[in-house]
Design a protein around this motif. Structure first.
Motif, short mmCIF file in Angstrom:
data_model
loop_
_atom_site.label_atom_id
_atom_site.label_comp_id
_atom_site.label_asym_id
_atom_site.label_seq_id
_atom_site.Cartn_x
_atom_site.Cartn_y
_atom_site.Cartn_z
N GLN A 94 0.83 -1.21 0.00
CA GLN A 94 0.00 0.00 0.00
C GLN A 94 0.86 1.26 0.00
O GLN A 94 0.51 2.26 -0.62
N GLY A 95 1.99 1.21 0.70
CA GLY A 95 2.87 2.36 0.80
C GLY A 95 3.54 2.74 -0.51
O GLY A 95 4.09 3.83 -0.63
N LEU A 96 3.51 1.86 -1.48
CA LEU A 96 4.06 2.20 -2.80
C LEU A 96 3.12 3.11 -3.57
O LEU A 96 3.51 3.76 -4.54
N ARG A 97 1.85 3.19 -3.13
CA ARG A 97 0.84 4.02 -3.81
C ARG A 97 0.45 5.26 -3.02
O ARG A 97 0.10 6.27 -3.61
N LEU A 155 7.80 8.22 -3.12
CA LEU A 155 8.57 9.45 -3.29
C LEU A 155 8.74 9.64 -4.79
O LEU A 155 9.63 9.06 -5.41
N GLY A 156 7.84 10.41 -5.37
CA GLY A 156 7.83 10.53 -6.82
C GLY A 156 7.34 9.24 -7.45
O GLY A 156 6.69 8.43 -6.82
N ARG A 157 7.71 9.03 -8.70
CA ARG A 157 7.26 7.84 -9.43
C ARG A 157 8.19 6.65 -9.30
O ARG A 157 7.79 5.53 -9.58
N VAL A 158 9.44 6.89 -8.93
CA VAL A 158 10.41 5.79 -8.99
C VAL A 158 11.02 5.41 -7.63
O VAL A 158 11.80 4.48 -7.56
N GLN A 159 10.66 6.10 -6.59
CA GLN A 159 11.26 5.82 -5.28
C GLN A 159 10.18 5.60 -4.23
O GLN A 159 9.03 6.02 -4.41
N ALA A 160 10.56 4.95 -3.15
CA ALA A 160 9.68 4.77 -2.00
C ALA A 160 10.54 4.88 -0.75
O ALA A 160 11.73 4.54 -0.76
N VAL A 161 9.94 5.35 0.32
CA VAL A 161 10.64 5.52 1.59
C VAL A 161 9.99 4.62 2.62
O VAL A 161 8.76 4.54 2.72
N GLN A 218 15.52 4.76 1.67
CA GLN A 218 14.92 5.09 0.37
C GLN A 218 15.25 3.99 -0.62
O GLN A 218 16.42 3.68 -0.85
N PHE A 219 14.22 3.40 -1.20
CA PHE A 219 14.36 2.30 -2.16
C PHE A 219 13.95 2.76 -3.54
O PHE A 219 13.11 3.66 -3.68
N ASP A 220 14.47 2.09 -4.55
CA ASP A 220 13.86 2.18 -5.88
C ASP A 220 12.55 1.41 -5.78
O ASP A 220 12.52 0.28 -5.28
N ARG A 221 11.48 2.02 -6.22
CA ARG A 221 10.16 1.40 -6.13
C ARG A 221 10.13 0.04 -6.82
O ARG A 221 9.53 -0.91 -6.32
N LYS A 222 10.82 -0.07 -7.95
CA LYS A 222 10.80 -1.34 -8.70
C LYS A 222 11.44 -2.48 -7.90
O LYS A 222 11.06 -3.63 -8.06
N THR A 223 12.38 -2.17 -7.03
CA THR A 223 12.99 -3.20 -6.19
C THR A 223 11.95 -3.80 -5.25
O THR A 223 11.86 -5.02 -5.11
#
Length: 115
Positions: free
Chosen positions: A57-60, A73-79, A92-97
């Motif tokens: 859920q946190g990716l959205r 965090l933007g379109r390509v990162q997540a915290v 901070q991760f790359d969302r795709k990971t």
């Protein structure tokens, strides 16, 4: 059911301006131990456990439960932020990971991917 383990690099964010460094992170899902949770291991810190659905859920949109908060965090990162009585860790991760890891966890349990 198989254990899913993935190693990744993420940025450990600190309050020191020059200390934004990439660190190795271990993402682990063991459906026999707990089919609803994932574990995140950071170097030199205890392993954190959070709900698999919270991470998804946190990716959205920003979400939090207990000592864990996740937000895009933007379109390509997540915290992912971890709170304990002693300190706060912000990663901070790359969302795709994280998406790749979550897809693998759903494949391991034959559940549909909702990403």
């Amino acid at each position: 059911m198989a254990v899913v383990e993935q190693y990744a690099r993420a940025h450990l964010l600190t309050d020191e301006a020059d200390d934004d460094r990439a660190v190795p992170v271990r993402l682990r899902y063991d459906p026999e131990a707990d089919p609803r949770s994932v574990r995140i291991g950071l170097p030199g810190l205890p392993e954190w456990t959070c709900s698999r659905s919270l991470l998804e859920q946190g990716l959205r949109a920003p979400v939090g439960s207990g000592g864990v908060r996740v937000w895009p965090l933007g379109r390509v990162q997540a915290v992912v932020e971890f709170h304990s009585a002693q300190h706060v860790s912000v990663v901070q991760f790359d969302r795709k990971t994280l998406l790749r890891f979550l897809r693998r966890t759903y494949t391991a349990t034959a559940e549909p991917v909702r990403g």
